[in-house]
Design a protein around this motif. Structure first.
Motif, mmCIF file in Angstrom:
data_model
loop_
_atom_site.group_PDB
_atom_site.id
_atom_site.type_symbol
_atom_site.label_atom_id
_atom_site.label_comp_id
_atom_site.label_asym_id
_atom_site.label_seq_id
_atom_site.Cartn_x
_atom_site.Cartn_y
_atom_site.Cartn_z
ATOM 1 N N LEU A 1 0.821 -1.204 0.000
ATOM 2 C CA LEU A 1 0.000 0.000 0.000
ATOM 3 C C LEU A 1 0.861 1.262 0.000
ATOM 4 O O LEU A 1 0.502 2.268 -0.612
ATOM 5 N N ALA A 2 2.002 1.210 0.667
ATOM 6 C CA ALA A 2 2.856 2.393 0.821
ATOM 7 C C ALA A 2 3.923 2.509 -0.267
ATOM 8 O O ALA A 2 4.518 3.583 -0.437
ATOM 9 N N HIS A 3 4.166 1.429 -0.983
ATOM 10 C CA HIS A 3 5.319 1.322 -1.873
ATOM 11 C C HIS A 3 5.442 2.477 -2.867
ATOM 12 O O HIS A 3 6.496 3.108 -2.996
ATOM 13 N N GLU A 4 4.378 2.772 -3.577
ATOM 14 C CA GLU A 4 4.432 3.811 -4.620
ATOM 15 C C GLU A 4 4.748 5.180 -4.018
ATOM 16 O O GLU A 4 5.591 5.929 -4.533
ATOM 17 N N GLU A 5 4.081 5.514 -2.924
ATOM 18 C CA GLU A 5 4.320 6.807 -2.294
ATOM 19 C C GLU A 5 5.709 6.866 -1.660
ATOM 20 O O GLU A 5 6.374 7.912 -1.699
ATOM 21 N N LEU A 6 6.166 5.753 -1.089
ATOM 22 C CA LEU A 6 7.499 5.704 -0.503
ATOM 23 C C LEU A 6 8.566 5.986 -1.558
ATOM 24 O O LEU A 6 9.492 6.778 -1.330
ATOM 25 N N ALA A 7 8.434 5.370 -2.723
ATOM 26 C CA ALA A 7 9.394 5.589 -3.804
ATOM 27 C C ALA A 7 9.360 7.043 -4.273
ATOM 28 O O ALA A 7 10.407 7.654 -4.527
ATOM 29 N N ALA A 8 8.165 7.603 -4.370
ATOM 30 C CA ALA A 8 8.035 9.001 -4.797
ATOM 31 C C ALA A 8 8.682 9.949 -3.791
ATOM 32 O O ALA A 8 9.348 10.920 -4.173
ATOM 33 N N LYS A 9 8.489 9.672 -2.506
ATOM 34 C CA LYS A 9 9.093 10.512 -1.466
ATOM 35 C C LYS A 9 10.621 10.430 -1.537
ATOM 36 O O LYS A 9 11.315 11.438 -1.365
ATOM 37 N N ALA A 10 11.146 9.230 -1.778
ATOM 38 C CA ALA A 10 12.596 9.073 -1.859
ATOM 39 C C ALA A 10 13.166 9.869 -3.030
ATOM 40 O O ALA A 10 14.231 10.489 -2.917
ATOM 41 N N ARG A 11 12.457 9.877 -4.139
ATOM 42 C CA ARG A 11 12.927 10.640 -5.304
ATOM 43 C C ARG A 11 12.848 12.144 -5.041
ATOM 44 O O ARG A 11 13.687 12.919 -5.511
ATOM 45 N N THR A 12 11.845 12.564 -4.298
ATOM 46 C CA THR A 12 11.656 13.990 -4.026
ATOM 47 C C THR A 12 12.656 14.513 -3.006
ATOM 48 O O THR A 12 13.269 15.568 -3.200
ATOM 49 N N PHE A 13 12.839 13.757 -1.919
ATOM 50 C CA PHE A 13 13.670 14.239 -0.811
ATOM 51 C C PHE A 13 15.065 13.623 -0.788
ATOM 52 O O PHE A 13 15.909 14.026 0.015
ATOM 53 N N GLY A 14 15.283 12.635 -1.650
ATOM 54 C CA GLY A 14 16.562 11.947 -1.651
ATOM 55 C C GLY A 14 16.607 10.786 -0.684
ATOM 56 O O GLY A 14 17.399 9.865 -0.827
ATOM 57 N N ILE A 15 15.746 10.817 0.317
ATOM 58 C CA ILE A 15 15.699 9.788 1.353
ATOM 59 C C ILE A 15 14.276 9.682 1.895
ATOM 60 O O ILE A 15 13.578 10.691 2.028
#
Length: 334
Positions: A96-110
């Motif tokens: 459930l969190a995977h897509e948003e987690l990946a997007a956050k990592a790309r946005t913030f670097g971590i």
């Protein structure tokens, strides 16, 4: 063997999903767990593939997994996602969190995903690999019921407390490290017991804290850390990440994942990094370094054959022992 059952990946996925739903698991959770099970099997991780699925099925029947659990996901700050699995399975919460987690990592670097109140996580490398497949570098840690002795101790205080690390190469392959802090995984001990075989010396202690090669005695005693104190120290670090930071049960307090009616309530910690924000052309640089290490120096690089194994399984099918196939199918008929 002629008594084995060969299934296409689609048929194997349906076998797992249907069995899980027949014993009450919600469809979305069943789909997530079935996918993780199939991925582990296709990658050659059979002890945490369909063999481990029977643990989930029995735990659903016995009440150690909340069948209709709906994970609660919150984000206290933009780069952190927290998930309460609500007694369900980690694979569902992570999916459930995977897509948003990946997007956050790309946005913030971590970005960080933390989960608690879950049944065991299955193949830990699956979580890191899914992020690496999207071009991210990932580190994952998880704990479970106490099975392993700590440094200087003779009683189980940690689970096998594995770490997984994954990074993408430019050709689509992954570097994937997935290893327990113990000399052997618990499923390997259990498999040896089922086959009536002994285990190597140095793997475990019996109930009295004495070395043993009897897998049954090992399951009543304690597993040993690899590298003695060094491995036990890694297990402690994993415990802090997976149980301390997530708010999950410490391994000492986690109920048995094979018996009783209570969830182990374990934790999962996943760190995702966007390599493009740290170093230019990271996948290509890593690919060249991997080729240098493996080609010139003969270094084994874990995970490189994962994609190849999965492609082979696509064409050759999933081969399950008849007894295991019948066991899973029996849940489908209930």
């Amino acid at each position: 063997m002629t008594d084995d059952v060969t299934l296409s990946p689609t048929e194997a996925m349906d076998l797992a999903r249907t069995a899980l739903m027949r014993v009450g698991m919600a469809e979305a959770a069943a789909a997530a767990l079935a996918r993780a099970t199939l991925d582990a099997e296709m990658a050659g991780k059979r002890p945490v593939g369909f063999l481990h699925l029977t643990d989930y099925l029995r735990s659903l029947v016995d009440g150690r997994i909340t069948a209709r659990a709906e994970p609660l996901i919150t984000s206290p700050v933009p780069a952190i996602m927290k998930c309460n699995a609500m007694g369900g399975v980690a694979q569902h919460g992570f999916s459930l969190a995977h897509e948003e987690l990946a997007a956050k990592a790309r946005t913030f670097g971590i970005a960080v995903f933390s989960l608690h109140n879950s049944y065991t996580t299955g193949e830990l490398g699956w979580y890191a690999a899914r992020l690496a497949e999207e071009g991210l570098v990932a580190l994952a840690a998880t704990n479970g019921p106490a099975l392993m002795a700590g440094a200087g101790g003779r009683q189980p205080v940690y689970c096998t407390n594995p770490l997984a690390f994954a990074a993408p190469l430019e050709d689509g392959r992954l570097l994937l490290v997935d290893q327990a802090s113990s000399m052997a995984a618990f499923v390997d001990i259990r498999e040896a017991a089922a086959r009536g075989e002994t285990i190597p010396d140095g793997w475990a202690l019996d109930q009295d804290g004495e070395p043993t090669i009897d897998p049954f005695a090992a399951m009543q005693g304690a597993l040993l850390a690899y590298g003695s104190t060094r491995g036990a120290n890694i297990a402690l670090m994993v415990e802090v990440l997976a149980a301390g930071l997530t708010g999950a049960n410490w391994s000492l307090d986690a109920p048995d994942f094979q018996a009783g009616e209570a969830t182990p309530g374990i934790g999962l910690f996943v760190l995702a990094l966007s390599p493009q924000l740290f170093a230019d052309d990271f996948p290509a640089r890593l690919a060249r370094q991997v080729e240098r290490l493996s080609g010139e120096f003969g270094v084994h690089i874990p995970g490189l054959r994962r994609t190849e194994r999965q492609r082979q399984a696509e064409s050759a099918g999933i081969v399950l022992p008849r007894q295991l196939f019948d066991s899973i199918s029996s849940f489908r008929r209930n």
